[in-house]
Design a protein around this motif. Structure first.
Motif, PDB file in Angstrom:
ATOM      1  N   GLU A 133     -13.159   9.281  -9.059  1.00 49.35           N
ATOM      2  CA  GLU A 133     -12.368   9.837 -10.162  1.00 49.35           C
ATOM      3  C   GLU A 133     -10.870   9.663  -9.951  1.00 49.35           C
ATOM      4  OE1 GLU A 133     -13.605  13.335  -7.444  1.00 49.35           O
ATOM      5  OE2 GLU A 133     -14.427  11.420  -8.163  1.00 49.35           O
ATOM      6  N   ASN A 134     -10.449   9.477  -8.695  1.00 53.55           N
ATOM      7  CA  ASN A 134      -9.018   9.307  -8.413  1.00 53.55           C
ATOM      8  C   ASN A 134      -8.592   7.843  -8.348  1.00 53.55           C
ATOM      9  OD1 ASN A 134      -8.731  12.083  -8.229  1.00 53.55           O
ATOM     10  ND2 ASN A 134      -9.142  12.111  -6.024  1.00 53.55           N
ATOM     11  N   SER A 135      -9.548   6.942  -8.453  1.00 50.32           N
ATOM     12  CA  SER A 135      -9.245   5.511  -8.390  1.00 50.32           C
ATOM     13  C   SER A 135      -9.174   4.868  -9.771  1.00 50.32           C
ATOM     14  CB  SER A 135     -10.310   4.800  -7.543  1.00 50.32           C
ATOM     15  OG  SER A 135     -10.364   5.338  -6.237  1.00 50.32           O
ATOM     16  N   VAL A 136      -9.549   5.611 -10.781  1.00 51.55           N
ATOM     17  CA  VAL A 136      -9.576   5.075 -12.149  1.00 51.55           C
ATOM     18  C   VAL A 136      -8.164   4.668 -12.584  1.00 51.55           C
ATOM     19  CG1 VAL A 136     -10.062   5.606 -14.569  1.00 51.55           C
ATOM     20  CG2 VAL A 136     -11.585   6.453 -12.774  1.00 51.55           C
ATOM     21  N   GLY A 137      -8.049   3.451 -13.114  1.00 51.78           N
ATOM     22  CA  GLY A 137      -6.775   2.990 -13.653  1.00 51.78           C
ATOM     23  C   GLY A 137      -5.818   2.399 -12.635  1.00 51.78           C
ATOM     24  N   ARG A 138      -6.180   2.426 -11.367  1.00 53.05           N
ATOM     25  CA  ARG A 138      -5.297   1.856 -10.345  1.00 53.05           C
ATOM     26  C   ARG A 138      -5.301   0.336 -10.458  1.00 53.05           C
ATOM     27  NH1 ARG A 138      -7.201   4.001  -5.069  1.00 53.05           N
ATOM     28  NH2 ARG A 138      -6.119   5.901  -5.777  1.00 53.05           N
ATOM     29  N   HIS A 139      -4.135  -0.269 -10.312  1.00 47.11           N
ATOM     30  CA  HIS A 139      -4.018  -1.726 -10.414  1.00 47.11           C
ATOM     31  C   HIS A 139      -4.936  -2.387  -9.378  1.00 47.11           C
ATOM     32  CE1 HIS A 139      -2.329  -5.757 -10.530  1.00 47.11           C
ATOM     33  NE2 HIS A 139      -1.533  -5.406 -11.518  1.00 47.11           N
ATOM     34  N   PRO A 140      -5.744  -3.383  -9.780  1.00 47.35           N
ATOM     35  CA  PRO A 140      -6.712  -3.979  -8.849  1.00 47.35           C
ATOM     36  C   PRO A 140      -6.071  -4.678  -7.652  1.00 47.35           C
ATOM     37  CG  PRO A 140      -6.595  -5.239 -10.904  1.00 47.35           C
ATOM     38  CD  PRO A 140      -5.849  -3.966 -11.128  1.00 47.35           C
ATOM     39  N   TYR A 141      -4.777  -4.979  -7.750  1.00 45.73           N
ATOM     40  CA  TYR A 141      -4.102  -5.645  -6.633  1.00 45.73           C
ATOM     41  C   TYR A 141      -3.128  -4.698  -5.914  1.00 45.73           C
ATOM     42  CZ  TYR A 141      -6.097 -10.104  -7.931  1.00 45.73           C
ATOM     43  OH  TYR A 141      -6.983 -11.137  -8.178  1.00 45.73           O
ATOM     44  N   ALA A 142      -3.297  -3.392  -6.139  1.00 48.01           N
ATOM     45  CA  ALA A 142      -2.443  -2.411  -5.451  1.00 48.01           C
ATOM     46  C   ALA A 142      -2.973  -2.083  -4.058  1.00 48.01           C
ATOM     47  CB  ALA A 142      -2.335  -1.133  -6.276  1.00 48.01           C
ATOM     48  N   TYR A 143      -4.238  -2.427  -3.813  1.00 43.93           N
ATOM     49  CA  TYR A 143      -4.885  -2.113  -2.534  1.00 43.93           C
ATOM     50  C   TYR A 143      -5.727  -3.314  -2.122  1.00 43.93           C
ATOM     51  CZ  TYR A 143      -8.042   0.244   0.785  1.00 43.93           C
ATOM     52  OH  TYR A 143      -8.766   0.596   1.889  1.00 43.93           O
ATOM     53  N   ILE A 144      -5.271  -4.039  -1.094  1.00 46.73           N
ATOM     54  CA  ILE A 144      -5.945  -5.294  -0.733  1.00 46.73           C
ATOM     55  C   ILE A 144      -6.076  -5.448   0.798  1.00 46.73           C
ATOM     56  CG2 ILE A 144      -5.320  -6.538  -2.842  1.00 46.73           C
ATOM     57  CD1 ILE A 144      -3.029  -7.847  -1.219  1.00 46.73           C
ATOM     58  N   PRO A 145      -6.726  -4.505   1.478  1.00 49.99           N
ATOM     59  CA  PRO A 145      -6.859  -4.628   2.934  1.00 49.99           C
ATOM     60  C   PRO A 145      -7.697  -5.831   3.354  1.00 49.99           C
ATOM     61  CG  PRO A 145      -8.271  -2.886   2.119  1.00 49.99           C
ATOM     62  CD  PRO A 145      -7.411  -3.306   0.964  1.00 49.99           C
ATOM     63  N   HIS A 200       0.808  -1.223   0.000  1.00 51.78           N
ATOM     64  CA  HIS A 200       0.000   0.000   0.000  1.00 51.78           C
ATOM     65  C   HIS A 200       0.842   1.273   0.000  1.00 51.78           C
ATOM     66  CE1 HIS A 200      -3.701  -2.221   1.921  1.00 51.78           C
ATOM     67  NE2 HIS A 200      -3.414  -2.621   0.688  1.00 51.78           N
ATOM     68  N   ARG A 201       2.160   1.105   0.070  1.00 50.45           N
ATOM     69  CA  ARG A 201       3.053   2.261   0.049  1.00 50.45           C
ATOM     70  C   ARG A 201       3.844   2.340  -1.262  1.00 50.45           C
ATOM     71  NH1 ARG A 201       1.715   1.474   5.174  1.00 50.45           N
ATOM     72  NH2 ARG A 201       2.075   3.128   6.719  1.00 50.45           N
ATOM     73  N   ASP A 202       3.338   1.679  -2.280  1.00 54.55           N
ATOM     74  CA  ASP A 202       3.987   1.716  -3.589  1.00 54.55           C
ATOM     75  C   ASP A 202       3.720   3.083  -4.229  1.00 54.55           C
ATOM     76  OD1 ASP A 202       4.805   1.419  -6.244  1.00 54.55           O
ATOM     77  OD2 ASP A 202       4.236  -0.689  -6.309  1.00 54.55           O
ATOM     78  N   PRO A 203       4.750   3.906  -4.405  1.00 51.88           N
ATOM     79  CA  PRO A 203       4.531   5.269  -4.916  1.00 51.88           C
ATOM     80  C   PRO A 203       4.004   5.314  -6.344  1.00 51.88           C
ATOM     81  CG  PRO A 203       6.882   4.762  -4.789  1.00 51.88           C
ATOM     82  CD  PRO A 203       6.164   3.632  -4.117  1.00 51.88           C
ATOM     83  N   ARG A 204       4.092   4.188  -7.076  1.00 52.95           N
ATOM     84  CA  ARG A 204       3.533   4.165  -8.430  1.00 52.95           C
ATOM     85  C   ARG A 204       2.021   4.359  -8.395  1.00 52.95           C
ATOM     86  NH1 ARG A 204       5.033  -1.426 -10.821  1.00 52.95           N
ATOM     87  NH2 ARG A 204       4.460  -1.993  -8.670  1.00 52.95           N
ATOM     88  N   TYR A 205       1.385   3.851  -7.360  1.00 54.07           N
ATOM     89  CA  TYR A 205      -0.075   3.909  -7.263  1.00 54.07           C
ATOM     90  C   TYR A 205      -0.553   4.893  -6.199  1.00 54.07           C
ATOM     91  CZ  TYR A 205       0.668  -0.344  -9.904  1.00 54.07           C
ATOM     92  OH  TYR A 205       1.091  -1.245 -10.853  1.00 54.07           O
ATOM     93  N   PHE A 206       0.311   5.186  -5.228  1.00 60.66           N
ATOM     94  CA  PHE A 206      -0.050   6.111  -4.161  1.00 60.66           C
ATOM     95  C   PHE A 206       1.098   7.111  -3.963  1.00 60.66           C
ATOM     96  CE2 PHE A 206      -2.121   2.027  -3.198  1.00 60.66           C
ATOM     97  CZ  PHE A 206      -3.444   2.426  -3.271  1.00 60.66           C
ATOM     98  N   PRO A 207       1.147   8.163  -4.786  1.00 63.05           N
ATOM     99  CA  PRO A 207       2.216   9.164  -4.654  1.00 63.05           C
ATOM    100  C   PRO A 207       2.268   9.730  -3.229  1.00 63.05           C
ATOM    101  CG  PRO A 207       0.946   9.512  -6.663  1.00 63.05           C
ATOM    102  CD  PRO A 207       0.204   8.478  -5.876  1.00 63.05           C
TER     103      PRO A 207
END
Length: 515
Positions: A435-447, A415-422
Motif C-alpha cells: 500500500e505504500n509503494s503505489v504510485g512510486r516511479h518504477p526507476y526510483a528504486y533499482i538495487p 534512493h535518497r530522493d525525498p520526492r519518493y522516499f521522505p
C-alpha cells in the motif's frame, strides 16, 4: 661520407615519420575529445577540467574518499537533472534522478556497458555481465530459464545448510562482546554460491585461507583501483608500472580453479548419463549442470570458454553483492530494536518453537522481513553505481548527449530522493509494504538495475538473504555497536563498510538451537 649521410637521412626520415604518426594520433584524440566537449558544454559540470586528463587529478585515490566525492557532487547539484565529469578524455554523465535514469535504462539502444568494464574482461570474458549486442541478447535468452523460481527452490537446501554452519559459528560469539561479523556473513555467501553455481564445496566458512577465496577478493580490489586511474588504462603501462603482475597471478588462480571444476563436472555428468535416470548420479543440481546442457536456437551447446565466462561471472557477482546486503541489513536491524522485534514476531508466527529448515512456503509468509531486505538495499545498495555507454546521439532532460559518452547511474544517491522516499536517511521497512509503494516511479528504486539489463539473479539474492537473516534472527538478538556515521561506506565494485560490521549477540532460544 655518403654512407654516413645516407644513414643520417634514413634516421631523420624515421624520426619524421614517428612524429607525423604521433601528431596524427594526438590530433584524432583531441578532435574527438574537443568535438564531444563542445557538444556537451551546456551540461553542468564539476569544474577544474583539464585537456586529455579531464577531472582525474581532482579525484581522491582512496576508494572511500572517491565515493564520498561523487555523492557530495550529487548533493551539491541535487536540483540539476544530470552532471558531467571527465575521466581522462572520456565524458561521464552522473545520473541520480529517476526520470533521467529511465531515459537510459529503458532504451534498448543504450545496452552496452561503459568503457571501465573492459578491465573485467580478462577475468570474466564477455559473459552476461560484460557482453554487448547480439551476444548479450542470445546469452540472456539462453540463461533466463536457469533462474526460474522452480529451479531456484532446489537451492534452498544448500542455503539452509550453510546458514546452519553460520549460526554455529555465531554461537561462539555470544556473550563475548563486540565482534566483526562481516567475514562470517561473506564466507557463508561464498559457500552458497560455490555449491549452487558450481556444485563444488569449498568450505570457505572453515577455510578462509583458501587461495581461491583470497584471489576473488584481491582481484576485485585490483580492478577498481585501475578503473579510477586513467594513466594505468594502457596495458603496457599497467603491466610495467601498475598491478599487472599481481593481476595476472590472481587471474591464473581464478581461471585454473573454475576450469578444473567445469571439467570435473562435465566428466561426472557424462559418466552418469549412461544411467537411464541420468540425474540420479548427481546429488544436487548446480547452475553449471544446466550450463553444460544448455543449447542455443540452432541446438549448439555452449563452449567450455562460454561456460567459464558465466561461472566466473556468477562467482564474482553472486556472493559479494548478497553478502554486503546481508551485512548492512544486520547493522540496521541491530540499530533498530523495534524493527528487529517485528521481524522476530513474524518468524515466531511462521516457525513457532520449531527449528526446522526454511521452505518455499515460509519464504512467501516472511513479508515484513522482505521489506527489511528492500529497505536495507535502498539505503545501502550492494552496487552503489554502474555505467552504460550512450550508443547513439540522444537527449536527456533537454540536453544533447553525443554517442560515445558514458552514463554513471548512482543508486546510492537515487534512493535518497525525498520526492519518493521522505526523510530518506531514516530506516523504515514499511515503505515497501504494497500500500505504500503505489504510485512510486518504477526507476526510483533499482538495487538490481532496471530495464532489459536488470540483474538476472535478483530472485536468488532475495531468497538467500531471507534464509540467512531469518536463520540468524531465529536464534539471536542483534545489537549494533556502530553508529551510522561510523560505517564509512567504501564505494568500490561493491558497497562495503570501511571497518566491517560490529555487533553483539544475545541468544534467543538456546533450547531449540540446532547445535
Amino acid at each position: 661520407m655518403a654512407v654516413v649521410l645516407g644513414g643520417y637521412t634514413v634516421a631523420l626520415l624515421g624520426v619524421s615519420f614517428f612524429i607525423v604518426v604521433i601528431t596524427y594520433i594526438t590530433y584524432q584524440l583531441l578532435s574527438r575529445h574537443l568535438h564531444k566537449w563542445f557538444q556537451m558544454k551546456p551540461i553542468p559540470e564539476i569544474g577544474g577540467t583539464f585537456p586529455i586528463i579531464g577531472n582525474a587529478l581532482q579525484f581522491k585515490t582512496n576508494a572511500r574518499d572517491f565515493f564520498c566525492q561523487i555523492v557530495d557532487y550529487t548533493r551539491e547539484f541535487q536540483n540539476t537533472p544530470l552532471l558531467k565529469i571527465w575521466i581522462g578524455p572520456i565524458p561521464f554523465l552522473i545520473l541520480f534522478h529517476a526520470e533521467t535514469i529511465e531515459t537510459v535504462l529503458n532504451n534498448p539502444v543504450h545496452m552496452d556497458k561503459a568503457y571501465a568494464y573492459k578491465f573485467l574482461h580478462p577475468w570474466l570474458g564477455t559473459g552476461l555481465l560484460t557482453s554487448t549486442g547480439l551476444k548479450w541478447r542470445q546469452r540472456r535468452k539462453m540463461l533466463t530459464p536457469t533462474f526460474h523460481f522452480s529451479i531456484l527452490t532446489e537451492f534452498l537446501e544448500v542455503m539452509n545448510e550453510q546458514a546452519e554452519v553460520l549460526v554455529e559459528k555465531l554461537e561462539k560469539e555470544v556473550g563475548k562482546g563486540p565482534f566483526n561479523c562481516f567475514n562470517h556473513i561473506t564466507l557463508c555467501a561464498l559457500d552458497i554460491i560455490c555449491e549452487t553455481a558450481m556444485g563444488k564445496k569449498i568450505y570457505a566458512q572453515s577455510n578462509y585461507d583458501s587461495e581461491y577465496v583470497q584471489s576473488v577478493y584481491k582481484m576485485s580490489e585490483i580492478i577498481i583501483r585501475r578503473q579510477r586511474m586513467p594513466w594505468f588504462w594502457p596495458d603496457f603501462i599497467y603491466n610495467y608500472f601498475g598491478d599487472g603482475w599481481e593481476h595476472n597471478k590472481r587471474l591464473k588462480i581464478l581461471h585454473s580453479f573454475t576450469s578444473n571444476v567445469i571439467y570435473e563436472r562435465a566428466e561426472y555428468i557424462s559418466y552418469n548419463e549412461s544411467d537411464s535416470e541420468s540425474d540420479q548420479g548427481i546429488r544436487r543440481r548446480a547452475f553449471l549442470d544446466m550450463l553444460l546442457k544448455t543449447t542455443d536456437e540452432d541446438g549448439n551447446k555452449l563452449s567450455h570458454q562460454d561456460i567459464q565466462e558465466e561461472v566466473d561471472t556468477f562467482m564474482f557477482r553472486g556472493h559479494d553483492t548478497t553478502a554486503a546486503a546481508m551485512n548492512w541489513a544486520i547493522h540496521l536491524l541491530g540499530s533498530h530494536p523495534e524493527v528487529q522485534r517485528k521481524v522476530q514476531q513474524e518468524l515466531q508466527e511462521v516457525f513457532g518453537a520449531s527449528d526446522r529448515p526454511i521452505n518455499t512456503e515460509d519464504l512467501k509468509k516472511l513479508k515484513y522481513l522482505e521489506c527489511v531486505v528492500k529497505e536495507s538495499l535502498r539505503l545501502f545498495p550492494s552496487v552503489p553505481f554502474f555505467a552504460r555507454s550512450i550508443c547513439e546521439d540522444c537527449h536527456i532532460n533537454g540536453f544533447k548527449v553525443p554517442k560515445g559518452a558514458n552514463a554513471i547511474i548512482l543508486p546510492y544517491a537515487l534512493h535518497r530522493d525525498p520526492r519518493y522516499f521522505p526523510e530518506p536517511e531514516e530506516f523504515r521497512p514499511e515503505r515497501f509494504l504494497p500500500e505504500n509503494s503505489v504510485g512510486r516511479h518504477p526507476y526510483a528504486y533499482i538495487p538490481f538495475s532496471a530495464g532489459l539489463r536488470n540483474c538476472i539473479g535478483q530472485r536468488f539474492a532475495i531468497m538467500e538473504e531471507k534464509v540467512v537473516l531469518a536463520s540468524i534472527l531465529r536464534y539471536f538478538n542483534i545489537e549494533a555497536c556502530q553508529k551510522r556515521d561510523e560505517l564509512r561506506p567504501l564505494g568500490e565494485l561493491i558497497l562495503r563498510p570501511e571497518k566491517g560490521i560490529w555487533i553483539k549477540l544475545e541468544r534467543r532460544k538456546p533450547q531449540t538451537a540446532p547445535y
